[in-house]
Design an enzyme around this catalytic site. Structure first.
Site, PDB file in Angstrom:
ATOM      1  N   SER A 103       0.819  -1.216   0.000  1.00 37.99           N
ATOM      2  CA  SER A 103       0.000   0.000   0.000  1.00 37.99           C
ATOM      3  C   SER A 103       0.854   1.268   0.000  1.00 37.99           C
ATOM      4  O   SER A 103       0.331   2.360  -0.210  1.00 37.99           O
ATOM      5  CB  SER A 103      -0.931   0.006   1.215  1.00 37.99           C
ATOM      6  OG  SER A 103      -0.181  -0.079   2.404  1.00 37.99           O
ATOM      7  N   CYS A 104       2.181   1.145   0.198  1.00 36.64           N
ATOM      8  CA  CYS A 104       3.007   2.356   0.210  1.00 36.64           C
ATOM      9  C   CYS A 104       3.232   2.929  -1.181  1.00 36.64           C
ATOM     10  O   CYS A 104       3.876   3.958  -1.335  1.00 36.64           O
ATOM     11  CB  CYS A 104       4.330   2.107   0.915  1.00 36.64           C
ATOM     12  SG  CYS A 104       5.387   1.009  -0.004  1.00 36.64           S
ATOM     13  N   TYR A 127      11.435   1.843  -2.504  1.00 32.95           N
ATOM     14  CA  TYR A 127      10.665   0.601  -2.643  1.00 32.95           C
ATOM     15  C   TYR A 127       9.389   0.861  -3.436  1.00 32.95           C
ATOM     16  O   TYR A 127       9.042   0.124  -4.368  1.00 32.95           O
ATOM     17  CB  TYR A 127      10.324   0.059  -1.247  1.00 32.95           C
ATOM     18  CG  TYR A 127       9.362  -1.100  -1.252  1.00 32.95           C
ATOM     19  CD1 TYR A 127       9.831  -2.406  -1.347  1.00 32.95           C
ATOM     20  CD2 TYR A 127       7.984  -0.901  -1.162  1.00 32.95           C
ATOM     21  CE1 TYR A 127       8.945  -3.475  -1.364  1.00 32.95           C
ATOM     22  CE2 TYR A 127       7.098  -1.955  -1.177  1.00 32.95           C
ATOM     23  CZ  TYR A 127       7.575  -3.243  -1.273  1.00 32.95           C
ATOM     24  OH  TYR A 127       6.700  -4.302  -1.286  1.00 32.95           O
ATOM     25  N   LYS A 166       7.959  -0.717  -7.077  1.00 32.18           N
ATOM     26  CA  LYS A 166       6.666  -1.410  -7.215  1.00 32.18           C
ATOM     27  C   LYS A 166       5.763  -0.710  -8.222  1.00 32.18           C
ATOM     28  O   LYS A 166       5.044  -1.358  -8.975  1.00 32.18           O
ATOM     29  CB  LYS A 166       5.979  -1.508  -5.846  1.00 32.18           C
ATOM     30  CG  LYS A 166       6.676  -2.473  -4.904  1.00 32.18           C
ATOM     31  CD  LYS A 166       6.573  -3.886  -5.439  1.00 32.18           C
ATOM     32  CE  LYS A 166       7.375  -4.877  -4.645  1.00 32.18           C
ATOM     33  NZ  LYS A 166       7.289  -6.238  -5.199  1.00 32.18           N
ATOM     34  N   HIS A 182       8.808  -5.089  10.356  1.00 29.03           N
ATOM     35  CA  HIS A 182       7.668  -4.175  10.447  1.00 29.03           C
ATOM     36  C   HIS A 182       7.194  -4.128  11.900  1.00 29.03           C
ATOM     37  O   HIS A 182       7.657  -4.863  12.761  1.00 29.03           O
ATOM     38  CB  HIS A 182       6.547  -4.639   9.523  1.00 29.03           C
ATOM     39  CG  HIS A 182       6.818  -4.300   8.100  1.00 29.03           C
ATOM     40  ND1 HIS A 182       7.282  -5.233   7.194  1.00 29.03           N
ATOM     41  CD2 HIS A 182       6.721  -3.140   7.417  1.00 29.03           C
ATOM     42  CE1 HIS A 182       7.439  -4.645   6.021  1.00 29.03           C
ATOM     43  NE2 HIS A 182       7.119  -3.376   6.129  1.00 29.03           N
TER      44      HIS A 182
HETATM   45  P1  GDP Z   1       5.526   1.457   7.620  1.00 25.60           P
HETATM   46  O1  GDP Z   1       4.116   0.940   7.727  1.00 25.60           O
HETATM   47  O2  GDP Z   1       6.091   1.391   6.255  1.00 25.60           O
HETATM   48  O3  GDP Z   1       5.637   2.847   8.206  1.00 25.60           O
HETATM   49  O4  GDP Z   1       6.483   0.491   8.430  1.00 25.60           O
HETATM   50  P2  GDP Z   1       6.541  -0.128   9.910  1.00 25.60           P
HETATM   51  O5  GDP Z   1       5.607  -1.276  10.031  1.00 25.60           O
HETATM   52  O6  GDP Z   1       7.973  -0.412  10.138  1.00 25.60           O
HETATM   53  O7  GDP Z   1       6.119   1.045  10.913  1.00 25.60           O
HETATM   54  C1  GDP Z   1       4.810   1.390  11.145  1.00 25.60           C
HETATM   55  C2  GDP Z   1       4.688   2.338  12.319  1.00 25.60           C
HETATM   56  O8  GDP Z   1       4.948   1.631  13.536  1.00 25.60           O
HETATM   57  C3  GDP Z   1       5.656   3.546  12.307  1.00 25.60           C
HETATM   58  O9  GDP Z   1       4.949   4.668  12.766  1.00 25.60           O
HETATM   59  C4  GDP Z   1       6.714   3.104  13.322  1.00 25.60           C
HETATM   60  O10 GDP Z   1       7.392   4.214  13.914  1.00 25.60           O
HETATM   61  C5  GDP Z   1       5.858   2.389  14.348  1.00 25.60           C
HETATM   62  N1  GDP Z   1       6.583   1.484  15.246  1.00 25.60           N
HETATM   63  C6  GDP Z   1       6.472   1.463  16.593  1.00 25.60           C
HETATM   64  N2  GDP Z   1       7.318   0.595  17.140  1.00 25.60           N
HETATM   65  C7  GDP Z   1       7.978  -0.012  16.115  1.00 25.60           C
HETATM   66  C8  GDP Z   1       8.988  -1.027  16.060  1.00 25.60           C
HETATM   67  O11 GDP Z   1       9.466  -1.537  17.066  1.00 25.60           O
HETATM   68  N3  GDP Z   1       9.404  -1.398  14.818  1.00 25.60           N
HETATM   69  C9  GDP Z   1       8.888  -0.842  13.676  1.00 25.60           C
HETATM   70  N4  GDP Z   1       9.320  -1.268  12.484  1.00 25.60           N
HETATM   71  N5  GDP Z   1       7.955   0.143  13.706  1.00 25.60           N
HETATM   72  C10 GDP Z   1       7.499   0.552  14.912  1.00 25.60           C
END
Ligand code: GDP
Length: 323
Positions: free
Chosen positions: A112-113, A140, A144, A183
């Site tokens: 979805s990004c 990325y 895509k 993620h």
């Molecule tokens: P995004 O959906 O592409 O932004 O990727 P992520 O799944 O990595 O991050 C989603 C959201 O979760 C962002 O706002 C991050 O800052 C938050 N987040 C909170 N804690 C964490 C963590 O421990 N790891 C990651 N990856 N994201 C976190």
């Protein structure tokens, strides 16, 4: 009647990952007997010649392209060159081989990004390329988007039947639980498990906790993918129009804040402490909720709700993470 014969050769690229492994399980559950897979050591998907040879030898009739370099917000932000380079190479070699060997239906997976950072919420397929992208995963996303454009271009120029499916944020048992590259959901599961193990009083959550994310369980995504590949000819053809990209969203149509997500993980795992937010880490895009009306109109809806999916994921990994 399912469109794909049970003995059709179906190649799942990326079968070791979260998405590919769920798709292989779903195909096997449905009785497909010729599911083709190759490990990274056996076939380097960035090597176009090797990929073409593999397609010429095995003649897949259907292909799911679930192989990609993927990662969470920090990985995307830190290694943008890898994300654009590897993904362009993988998808170019696979799409080219599909065309060269007359693959019938290709399902190209993205995320979805690809949609603009400030897209209307929920985001319909039609908002592709209507505004600037979220900077943390722009490399990325552009790879895509190039893949979607390539599917569309081949369909228009050569009459192929390539469909691009964009899943929302996914999670499930075969996810990457590495803290730096993963993620948010697997990271929260891992951190919460660790906090319980250590008797710690807090779990650290990146960012402000206010961004919202939609999450789809990997088995639901797999079901949707096979559903799309099995659509009757006339319904499938409607997704491949001349005037719009062959694009379909796959999601739940519901989202939660990162804070709510962390609280749900804590509840499922039985963590009684507090959440501590770290504002030095990026929030990323404020919201990216999919408009799922197109796939719903075709008769598919998710079935695993968030808490249940987190429970299933935890059951699958607790042996490893609870230690
Ligand atoms: P995004 O959906 O592409 O932004 O990727 P992520 O799944 O990595 O991050 C989603 C959201 O979760 C962002 O706002 C991050 O800052 C938050 N987040 C909170 N804690 C964490 C963590 O421990 N790891 C990651 N990856 N994201 C976190």
């Amino acid at each position: 009647m399912a469109y794909m014969p049970k003995d059709a050769p179906i190649y799942v690229a990326g079968h070791g990952g979260l998405v590919g492994s769920a798709i292989v399980r779903e195909l096997e559950r449905l009785g497909y007997t010729k599911v083709l897979t190759r490990s990274r050591a056996e076939l380097d998907l960035q090597d176009a010649e090797a990929v073409l040879r593999f397609f010429q030898e095995t003649k897949p009739q259907f292909v799911v392209l679930a192989a990609a370099k993927v990662g969470g917000i920090l990985a995307n932000n830190t290694y943008p060159a890898d994300f654009i380079h590897d993904n362009l190479k993988i998808q170019n070699s696979v799409i080219e081989a599909c065309y060269a060997t007359d693959v019938d239906r290709l399902l190209f997976l993205g995320s979805s990004c690809i949609y603009p950072k400030m897209a209307p919420q929920p985001m319909p397929e039609s908002c592709l390329l209507t505004g600037p992208l979220e900077p943390t995963n722009r490399a990325y996303a552009l790879a895509k988007i190039a893949g979607i454009e390539m599917c569309w271009s081949y369909n228009r120029q050569f009459g192929t039947k390539y469909l691009a499916a964009m899943p929302t944020n996914l999670y499930g048992p075969n996810d990457n639980f590495d803290l730096k590259n993963s993620h948010v959901l697997p990271a929260l599961i891992r951190k919460t498990a660790q906090a319980i193990k250590d008797g710690a009083e807090a779990v650290e959550v990146w960012g402000s906790g206010t961004p919202k994310r939609e999450l789809l369980y990997s088995d639901d995504l797999a079901e949707a993918c096979v559903y799309l590949l099995n659509l009757p000819e006339d319904e499938y053809a409607k997704l491949l129009r001349e005037d719009t990209p062959p694009l379909i969203n796959i999601g739940t149509g519901e989202d939660v804040t990162i804070r709510e997500l962390a609280e749900t993980v804590a509840r499922v795992l039985g963590f009684k402490g507090v959440l501590r937010f770290d504002p030095s880490k990026p929030d990323g895009t404020p919201r990216k909720l999919m408009d799922v009306s197109l796939i719903r109109s075709l008769g598919w809806k998710h079935s695993v709700e968030l808490e249940e999916g987190i429970r299933r994921t935890w059951e699958a990994v607790r042996g490893e993470l609870a230690g």
